[in-house]
Write a protein that holds these residues in place. Structure first.
Motif, mmCIF file in Angstrom:
data_model
loop_
_atom_site.group_PDB
_atom_site.id
_atom_site.type_symbol
_atom_site.label_atom_id
_atom_site.label_comp_id
_atom_site.label_asym_id
_atom_site.label_seq_id
_atom_site.Cartn_x
_atom_site.Cartn_y
_atom_site.Cartn_z
ATOM 1 N N CYS A 17 4.205 -10.390 -10.758
ATOM 2 C CA CYS A 17 3.048 -9.008 -10.662
ATOM 3 C C CYS A 17 1.522 -9.612 -11.010
ATOM 4 C CB CYS A 17 3.517 -7.849 -11.546
ATOM 5 S SG CYS A 17 5.145 -7.220 -11.049
ATOM 6 N N ASP A 75 5.468 2.411 -0.836
ATOM 7 C CA ASP A 75 6.569 1.803 -1.196
ATOM 8 C C ASP A 75 7.225 0.970 0.078
ATOM 9 O OD1 ASP A 75 6.191 3.197 -3.334
ATOM 10 O OD2 ASP A 75 7.589 4.770 -3.171
ATOM 11 N N GLY A 129 1.026 0.043 -4.465
ATOM 12 C CA GLY A 129 0.074 -0.320 -5.531
ATOM 13 C C GLY A 129 0.088 -1.681 -6.085
ATOM 14 N N CYS A 130 1.378 -2.049 -5.652
ATOM 15 C CA CYS A 130 1.958 -3.245 -6.441
ATOM 16 C C CYS A 130 1.296 -4.665 -5.506
ATOM 17 C CB CYS A 130 3.381 -3.865 -6.364
ATOM 18 S SG CYS A 130 4.257 -2.636 -7.693
ATOM 19 N N GLY A 160 -2.624 -4.715 -9.561
ATOM 20 C CA GLY A 160 -2.387 -4.108 -8.453
ATOM 21 C C GLY A 160 -3.479 -3.441 -8.036
ATOM 22 N N ARG A 171 0.899 -1.144 0.135
ATOM 23 C CA ARG A 171 0.006 0.117 -0.019
ATOM 24 C C ARG A 171 0.770 1.122 -0.106
ATOM 25 N NH1 ARG A 171 -5.427 -1.406 0.379
ATOM 26 N NH2 ARG A 171 -5.607 -3.542 -0.163
ATOM 27 N N GLY A 200 -3.119 0.089 -7.152
ATOM 28 C CA GLY A 200 -2.868 1.375 -7.574
ATOM 29 C C GLY A 200 -2.865 1.979 -8.751
ATOM 30 N N PRO A 245 0.985 1.183 -10.389
ATOM 31 C CA PRO A 245 2.054 0.472 -9.470
ATOM 32 C C PRO A 245 3.560 0.554 -10.374
ATOM 33 C CG PRO A 245 0.526 -0.956 -10.391
ATOM 34 C CD PRO A 245 0.200 0.581 -10.897
#
Length: 301
Positions: A103, A76, A163-164, A106, A74, A108, A111
């Motif tokens: 990945c 970094d 966001g990832c 996400g 949420r 975000g 991301p």
């Protein structure tokens, strides 16, 4: 088919779910079948090569050799690096950490993540850039798209951005050297500890043109994306039934659903298989039938 109760770990930046773990004092517990209630490493000790494969048992002993997670960033994460086995041993640790990211969709708008150095720097320049808050300028930055794969061998600087949402597969090790943490404070108002000296000894300063793992996604066939001494991972995107043949494989297999839903059949047993499900198959498994519209990662050693 062996299922586990995930371990949820909250952090300053978000959360991670350890879905299969043999890390000491952080072992996942079996939730189904005759071994329900047993920890993963207890099962390894009891079943030995029948569970992990004979060569793997000789190599790793009673500790399950992989840690598998879902990471929900949420904010970094810190800029960090993991040591090689050799460096970890010099630091009094049992092993280093090589890992990979897949990945997922996400949370975000855009991301992103950092992976590897984009310019040549010396250990002295690295320390200066950490001190003057410019270390991210030396890192390769990538937008994180669903289906992207990044390999992070020990020594490669990296960070997952806000966001990832990623599936992570790694050596069984919880050793992380924090390089830079964006001057954030914890809930008690303290800066989190940095490991500048240890990290400097661990960083691989080689520069590569691209750290993104290139592969061509295909439906209804396995695409191997990572093969290293610690694990081999293949991506499957199925829209029709498939039988996975493990009759010649001397290893456990982990199947990790990253999108969609279906079900699995193995040795007369059937179970649902949908995003977030992670299932361990012992080395004695001959085949697994997969049905449904589901994307998943297959990992073994």
């Amino acid at each position: 088919m062996i299922k586990f109760e995930p371990l949820t770990k909250l952090a300053l930046w978000g959360s991670e779910s350890w879905v299969i773990s043999g890390v000491k004092d952080h072992e996942t517990i079996i939730t189904n079948g005759p071994y329900q209630g047993m920890s993963l490493n207890e099962l390894v000790h009891e079943q030995k090569g029948l569970l992990v494969g004979e060569e793997n048992y000789q190599r790793f002993g009673d500790e399950f050799p992989l840690l598998v997670k879902f990471i929900d960033a949420r904010k970094d994460l810190s800029i960090q690096v993991h040591p090689t086995d050799e460096v970890a041993h010099r630091h009094g640790k049992p092993s280093g950490k090589t890992e990979m990211w897949y990945c997922m969709e996400g949370t975000g708008d855009k991301p992103m993540l950092y992976c590897g150095l984009k310019q040549q720097i010396t250990p002295e320049q690295y320390k200066e850039m950490v001190e003057n808050d410019t270390i991210t300028e030396a890192l390769a930055r990538y937008d994180a798209h669903e289906g992207d794969v990044f390999f992070i061998p020990a020594g490669r600087i990296h960070s997952i951005g806000a966001g990832c949402f990623v599936a992570e597969i790694q050596q069984t090790s919880d050793i992380t050297y924090r390089i830079y943490d964006f001057k954030r404070k914890d809930k008690d108002g303290h800066y989190r500890e940095l490991h500048t000296k240890e990290a400097a000894e661990s960083i691989d300063y080689a520069v590569q043109p691209d750290y993104h793992t290139k592969y061509i996604p295909k439906q209804n066939e396995g695409i191997q994306v990572i093969s290293c001494p610690y694990f081999t991972t293949t991506v499957y995107d199925l829209t029709e039934p498939m039988t996975l043949d493990y009759s010649e494989l001397d290893s456990f297999v982990i199947l990790m659903a990253v999108k969609g839903a279906g079900h699995l059949v193995c040795d007369g047993e059937e179970t649902t298989f949908e995003m977030g499900d992670t299932i361990l198959f012992p080395a004695t498994t001959k085949e697994v039938k997969v049905e449904g519209s589901v994307k998943f990662l297959e990992t073994y050693i």
